[in-house]
Design a protein around this motif. Structure first.
Motif, short mmCIF file in Angstrom:
data_model
loop_
_atom_site.label_atom_id
_atom_site.label_comp_id
_atom_site.label_asym_id
_atom_site.label_seq_id
_atom_site.Cartn_x
_atom_site.Cartn_y
_atom_site.Cartn_z
N GLU A 22 0.84 -1.19 0.00
CA GLU A 22 0.00 0.00 0.00
C GLU A 22 0.87 1.25 0.00
O GLU A 22 2.06 1.18 0.32
N ALA A 23 0.30 2.37 -0.34
CA ALA A 23 1.04 3.64 -0.40
C ALA A 23 1.65 4.00 0.96
O ALA A 23 2.71 4.61 1.02
N ASP A 24 1.00 3.57 2.05
CA ASP A 24 1.52 3.89 3.39
C ASP A 24 2.54 2.87 3.88
O ASP A 24 3.01 2.95 5.01
N GLY A 25 2.88 1.88 3.02
CA GLY A 25 3.89 0.90 3.37
C GLY A 25 3.33 -0.40 3.94
O GLY A 25 4.07 -1.36 4.12
N ARG A 26 2.03 -0.43 4.24
CA ARG A 26 1.45 -1.68 4.73
C ARG A 26 1.57 -2.76 3.66
O ARG A 26 1.50 -2.47 2.48
#
Length: 71
Positions: A22-26
């Protein structure tokens, strides 16, 4: 966004894992280690379906694996 078929260097995961990043690194594991033997490529269809080629270098043994994506 999908991660490529390959290791996640910081975690030293096996080459046969597939992750959605994901964009947030998840990170979400889409295929468990060992599901694929020799993944050679990945494609995303227009409808968002994900396909991975597996064992493509061995005549008569290759396959296309459709990856189920979590909702």
């Amino acid at each position: 966004m999908l991660g490529s078929v390959g290791p996640v260097p910081s975690d030293h995961q096996p080459r046969t894992s597939l992750y959605r990043i994901e964009a947030d690194g998840r990170r979400t594991e889409l295929l468990k280690p060992g599901t694929l033997t020799v993944p050679l490529g990945m494609a995303v269809a227009g409808d968002g379906s994900v396909y991975v080629s597996n064992k493509g270098f061995t005549p008569g043994k290759g396959e296309i694996v459709r990856v189920e994506l979590p909702a």
